[in-house]
Design a protein around this motif. Structure first.
Motif, PDB file in Angstrom:
ATOM      1  N   ALA A 372       0.827  -1.210   0.000  1.00 56.66           N
ATOM      2  CA  ALA A 372       0.000   0.000   0.000  1.00 56.66           C
ATOM      3  C   ALA A 372       0.859   1.256   0.000  1.00 56.66           C
ATOM      4  O   ALA A 372       0.649   2.183  -0.797  1.00 56.66           O
ATOM      5  N   LYS A 373       1.856   1.299   0.889  1.00 60.09           N
ATOM      6  CA  LYS A 373       2.693   2.499   0.987  1.00 60.09           C
ATOM      7  C   LYS A 373       3.534   2.698  -0.260  1.00 60.09           C
ATOM      8  O   LYS A 373       3.760   3.833  -0.700  1.00 60.09           O
ATOM      9  N   SER A 374       4.023   1.609  -0.844  1.00 68.57           N
ATOM     10  CA  SER A 374       4.805   1.718  -2.068  1.00 68.57           C
ATOM     11  C   SER A 374       3.971   2.293  -3.205  1.00 68.57           C
ATOM     12  O   SER A 374       4.422   3.148  -3.964  1.00 68.57           O
ATOM     13  N   ALA A 375       2.724   1.855  -3.304  1.00 72.38           N
ATOM     14  CA  ALA A 375       1.839   2.356  -4.361  1.00 72.38           C
ATOM     15  C   ALA A 375       1.523   3.832  -4.160  1.00 72.38           C
ATOM     16  O   ALA A 375       1.513   4.621  -5.119  1.00 72.38           O
ATOM     17  N   LEU A 376       1.285   4.241  -2.926  1.00 74.69           N
ATOM     18  CA  LEU A 376       0.979   5.646  -2.647  1.00 74.69           C
ATOM     19  C   LEU A 376       2.200   6.536  -2.902  1.00 74.69           C
ATOM     20  O   LEU A 376       2.076   7.642  -3.442  1.00 74.69           O
ATOM     21  N   ALA A 377       3.382   6.053  -2.504  1.00 73.31           N
ATOM     22  CA  ALA A 377       4.598   6.826  -2.746  1.00 73.31           C
ATOM     23  C   ALA A 377       4.834   6.985  -4.241  1.00 73.31           C
ATOM     24  O   ALA A 377       5.212   8.058  -4.721  1.00 73.31           O
ATOM     25  N   GLY A 378       4.574   5.907  -4.993  1.00 71.18           N
ATOM     26  CA  GLY A 378       4.745   5.980  -6.440  1.00 71.18           C
ATOM     27  C   GLY A 378       3.774   6.947  -7.094  1.00 71.18           C
ATOM     28  O   GLY A 378       4.080   7.533  -8.131  1.00 71.18           O
ATOM     29  N   ALA A 379       2.613   7.118  -6.479  1.00 71.07           N
ATOM     30  CA  ALA A 379       1.613   8.041  -7.017  1.00 71.07           C
ATOM     31  C   ALA A 379       1.808   9.471  -6.508  1.00 71.07           C
ATOM     32  O   ALA A 379       1.078  10.377  -6.914  1.00 71.07           O
ATOM     33  N   GLY A 380       2.769   9.663  -5.604  1.00 70.34           N
ATOM     34  CA  GLY A 380       2.998  10.993  -5.058  1.00 70.34           C
ATOM     35  C   GLY A 380       1.891  11.466  -4.142  1.00 70.34           C
ATOM     36  O   GLY A 380       1.654  12.676  -4.025  1.00 70.34           O
ATOM     37  N   VAL A 381       1.229  10.537  -3.451  1.00 70.92           N
ATOM     38  CA  VAL A 381       0.103  10.870  -2.587  1.00 70.92           C
ATOM     39  C   VAL A 381       0.555  10.883  -1.129  1.00 70.92           C
ATOM     40  O   VAL A 381       1.143   9.922  -0.644  1.00 70.92           O
ATOM     41  N   SER A 382       0.272  11.978  -0.445  1.00 71.20           N
ATOM     42  CA  SER A 382       0.576  12.075   0.978  1.00 71.20           C
ATOM     43  C   SER A 382      -0.492  11.319   1.767  1.00 71.20           C
ATOM     44  O   SER A 382      -1.667  11.298   1.389  1.00 71.20           O
ATOM     45  N   TYR A 383      -0.081  10.685   2.858  1.00 72.81           N
ATOM     46  CA  TYR A 383      -1.044   9.896   3.634  1.00 72.81           C
ATOM     47  C   TYR A 383      -0.710   9.945   5.117  1.00 72.81           C
ATOM     48  O   TYR A 383       0.414  10.253   5.521  1.00 72.81           O
ATOM     49  N   LEU A 384      -1.728   9.623   5.916  1.00 74.74           N
ATOM     50  CA  LEU A 384      -1.566   9.496   7.361  1.00 74.74           C
ATOM     51  C   LEU A 384      -1.400   8.029   7.712  1.00 74.74           C
ATOM     52  O   LEU A 384      -1.807   7.139   6.956  1.00 74.74           O
ATOM     53  N   ASN A 385      -0.802   7.772   8.860  1.00 72.30           N
ATOM     54  CA  ASN A 385      -0.649   6.404   9.339  1.00 72.30           C
ATOM     55  C   ASN A 385      -1.538   6.193  10.561  1.00 72.30           C
ATOM     56  O   ASN A 385      -1.585   7.033  11.452  1.00 72.30           O
ATOM     57  N   LYS A 386      -2.241   5.071  10.588  1.00 68.04           N
ATOM     58  CA  LYS A 386      -3.085   4.733  11.734  1.00 68.04           C
ATOM     59  C   LYS A 386      -2.847   3.267  12.094  1.00 68.04           C
ATOM     60  O   LYS A 386      -2.906   2.396  11.235  1.00 68.04           O
ATOM     61  N   ALA A 387      -2.551   3.024  13.360  1.00 65.63           N
ATOM     62  CA  ALA A 387      -2.257   1.662  13.803  1.00 65.63           C
ATOM     63  C   ALA A 387      -3.522   0.816  13.841  1.00 65.63           C
ATOM     64  O   ALA A 387      -4.588   1.268  14.277  1.00 65.63           O
ATOM     65  N   ALA A 388      -3.370  -0.418  13.390  1.00 70.08           N
ATOM     66  CA  ALA A 388      -4.465  -1.388  13.448  1.00 70.08           C
ATOM     67  C   ALA A 388      -4.071  -2.504  14.409  1.00 70.08           C
ATOM     68  O   ALA A 388      -2.899  -2.664  14.740  1.00 70.08           O
ATOM     69  N   PRO A 389      -5.028  -3.279  14.890  1.00 75.60           N
ATOM     70  CA  PRO A 389      -4.694  -4.394  15.784  1.00 75.60           C
ATOM     71  C   PRO A 389      -3.712  -5.363  15.134  1.00 75.60           C
ATOM     72  O   PRO A 389      -3.682  -5.509  13.909  1.00 75.60           O
ATOM     73  N   ALA A 390      -2.917  -6.007  15.936  1.00 79.72           N
ATOM     74  CA  ALA A 390      -1.919  -6.945  15.438  1.00 79.72           C
ATOM     75  C   ALA A 390      -2.560  -8.010  14.566  1.00 79.72           C
ATOM     76  O   ALA A 390      -3.626  -8.557  14.894  1.00 79.72           O
ATOM     77  N   GLY A 391      -1.904  -8.261  13.433  1.00 79.05           N
ATOM     78  CA  GLY A 391      -2.386  -9.294  12.526  1.00 79.05           C
ATOM     79  C   GLY A 391      -3.450  -8.836  11.560  1.00 79.05           C
ATOM     80  O   GLY A 391      -3.891  -9.617  10.707  1.00 79.05           O
ATOM     81  N   THR A 392      -3.910  -7.595  11.658  1.00 84.89           N
ATOM     82  CA  THR A 392      -4.950  -7.080  10.767  1.00 84.89           C
ATOM     83  C   THR A 392      -4.347  -6.693   9.419  1.00 84.89           C
ATOM     84  O   THR A 392      -3.366  -5.965   9.375  1.00 84.89           O
ATOM     85  N   PRO A 393      -4.910  -7.136   8.302  1.00 77.65           N
ATOM     86  CA  PRO A 393      -4.414  -6.708   6.992  1.00 77.65           C
ATOM     87  C   PRO A 393      -4.594  -5.202   6.821  1.00 77.65           C
ATOM     88  O   PRO A 393      -5.533  -4.605   7.364  1.00 77.65           O
ATOM     89  N   ALA A 394      -3.705  -4.590   6.065  1.00 80.33           N
ATOM     90  CA  ALA A 394      -3.765  -3.140   5.863  1.00 80.33           C
ATOM     91  C   ALA A 394      -4.979  -2.744   5.031  1.00 80.33           C
ATOM     92  O   ALA A 394      -5.484  -3.521   4.216  1.00 80.33           O
ATOM     93  N   GLN A 395      -5.447  -1.533   5.278  1.00 74.93           N
ATOM     94  CA  GLN A 395      -6.497  -0.926   4.462  1.00 74.93           C
ATOM     95  C   GLN A 395      -6.046   0.475   4.087  1.00 74.93           C
ATOM     96  O   GLN A 395      -5.337   1.140   4.837  1.00 74.93           O
TER      97      GLN A 395
END
Length: 546
Positions: A372-395
């Motif tokens: 997810a982060k690699s795709a956003l960086a490649g698109a030049g999109v700024s984003y926030l980070n929010k922690a999810a429970p352990a083992g949860t897939p990224a959204q």
């Protein structure tokens, strides 16, 4: 008639001594502007993010060794003389710049290609370590009393001239060849063109005589026999070296590099403005701003060096964030609007997120967070980070839309590339639906406002850089001046300034915030303001022949 002859002589002195700084910044901006092409040709054996960081590190390698060059050539300058030393440094700089245009790429000779590139950067960095101190010392030791700031400020204009020349050459070659040919081989031409600049500069410098102050010391037998020991082995002088670094050149360097390089990088890499248009906008701002190097150099002869330098640093501390945010609105209003109305957030288990830098090109970044982060960086999109429970897939949250992450660990290796491509296409579609542009629309760029904001950044550069040569020359005694002033200048500009692009980019990549990298120059400039105001003594007009 005598006055006209003297004026021509001083013009030749300034022009010849400044020729090396044209080289310095010509190469600097070539490499910075062409970092993307250099990544493709020399670092293609690793992933894209790692390759770009590597390209910036190779860029920074030349700056890393500049303080060592300051010690080597500074010592020679205090032993041999100013003229002889900066003839050697110019020759090394010119040949190493020219050689980059001839180096085989990664596809041709493998890992030897980036090694050869870094070697050329190191040679140039060593030579640069002795170049500026010699030029500044030489001009200052010829300057009439009361005009030292004015005379040395002309050296600072050639830094912008080098940048301007590099932009003109890049724009001309890209326009004539077209993007495909330029990407394939045309990027080499600007490096090869530097040979002509080298030959003309050497011819001019050979016409110079030695500095009168150094010649007088030679005649009287008062030159230093151990300049390194005298400059760095005695606390009284070492203290001045430290103060010159922390209280003047560190802040000067980060303001310079932010205003004349990071702004270019920010427009092209973060705001997705077309590369040629970015170069044109920066060139226009520099054309307007360059005369202010001389203005502030002249003003420093009237009111002092320190107030102007520290004022430039202070303005940077308080205005960088609003200026760069205004640049976003002016250069890519669609991106600014989308970021405000549909912010992007990566919700992921922190343990699932890696720092995507792989020096050997062997590590696969396949977690849902990394993809997810690699795709956003490649698109030049700024984003926030929010922690999810352990083992949860990224959204990925785009406004009110939710894009489930792709867990590459669960996909066979042979199918992963296609899966990532399909997932990235879906994400791009969601981003587009929420107003995120793939590139900045040239028709919607407020070019006047962009140039105005870039000019403001350049104005800060002229404030900190215009008077700094005179300030450094006046801090140190003639017998060890070359060594003493070269070291803090090149630690400041080589380390604090030279590592700014790499550091700021890494900070942005780690946080997802396109403005986060600005904290680096802001903090350094703030430290310089405090230390400079409290501990650096104003030396305007101090005798420099002792």
């Amino acid at each position: 008639m005598a006055g006209e002859t003297e004026g021509r002589r001083h013009g030749l002195i300034i022009g010849a001594a400044s020729a090396g700084t044209v080289f310095e910044w010509y190469d600097f901006y070539l490499y910075g502007s062409l970092a993307g092409f250099i990544t493709t040709h020399f670092f293609s054996g690793v992933n894209e993010t790692t390759g770009y960081i590597f390209a910036l590190l190779a860029f920074a390698a030349g700056f890393a060794v500049r303080p060592f060059g300051a010690l080597v050539f500074g010592r020679l300058g205090d032993l041999w003389g100013r003229k002889n030393t900066f003839l050697v440094t110019m020759l090394l700089m010119g040949l190493s710049t020219f050689a980059v245009g001839l180096l085989p790429d990664y596809k041709t000779i493998g890992v030897a290609a980036p090694i050869a590139l870094i070697v050329m950067r190191l040679v140039q960095g060593l030579a640069l370590g002795g170049e500026y101190g010699g030029a500044a010392t030489y001009v200052a030791e010829h300057a009439p009393d009361g005009k030292r700031g004015l005379y040395t400020s002309w050296i600072q204009t050639t830094a912008t001239l080098g940048l301007f020349l590099s932009l003109i050459v890049i724009i001309a070659v890209r326009t004539q060849l077209g993007e495909d040919a330029f990407k394939a081989w045309g990027w080499r031409i600007p490096f090869l063109v530097s040979l002509a600049l080298l030959l003309v500069s050497l011819w001019i410098r050979l016409k110079l005589n030695e500095s009168p102050i150094f010649q007088k010391m030679v005649d009287e037998g008062t030159t230093s026999k151990r300049p390194l020991t005298e400059a760095l082995g005695t606390w009284s002088n070492l203290k001045l070296v430290i103060l010159a670094l922390v209280g003047l050149t560190a802040g000067q360097a980060v303001v310079w590099y932010t205003g004349q390089f990071y702004a270019l990088f920010f427009l092209e890499k973060m705001l997705r403005v077309d590369g040629v248009l970015t170069n044109e906008l920066v060139a226009m701002a520099l054309l307007i701003g360059t005369p202010f190097f001389v203005v502030f150099g002249w003003l420093s002869d009237k009111i002092g060096r320190k107030p102007i330098i520290l004022a430039g640093c202070l303005l940077a501390v308080f205005t960088y964030f609003p200026i760069f945010k205004a640049l976003t609105v002016a250069a890519n209003p669609a991106l600014a609007s989308a970021t405000a109305t549909s912010p992007v957030t990566v919700v992921a288990d922190p343990a699932d997120c890696a720092f995507q830098f792989d020096p050997v090109g062997k590590k696969a970044f396949v977690s849902s967070c990394d993809i997810a982060k690699s795709a956003l960086a490649g698109a030049g999109v700024s984003y926030l980070n929010k922690a999810a429970p352990a083992g949860t897939p990224a959204q990925v949250l785009v406004g009110d839309a939710v894009v489930p992450g792709l867990d590459g660990k669960a996909i066979p290796k042979a199918e992963l590339a296609d899966a990532k491509k399909a997932w990235t296409k879906d994400l791009t579609g969601v981003l587009a639906d929420h107003g995120y542009p793939a590139k900045a629309d040239p028709a919607k760029i407020d070019k006047v406002k962009v140039v105005g904001l870039l000019f403001l950044l350049v104005l800060y550069v002229t404030m900190v850089y215009g008077p700094v040569a005179a300030a450094l020359v006046e801090m140190f005694p003639a017998r060890i001046r070359y060594t003493s002033m070269s070291l803090p200048y090149h630690i400041g500009n080589g380390w604090f300034g030279g590592f700014l692009p790499t550091t700021a980019f890494a900070m942005v990549a780690a946080t997802g915030n396109i403005y986060f990298g600005l904290w680096y120059p802001i903090v350094v400039a703030a430290v310089t303001v405090v230390i400079g105001a409290l501990f650096v003594k104003e030396m305007r007009g101090a005798p420099i022949d002792g």
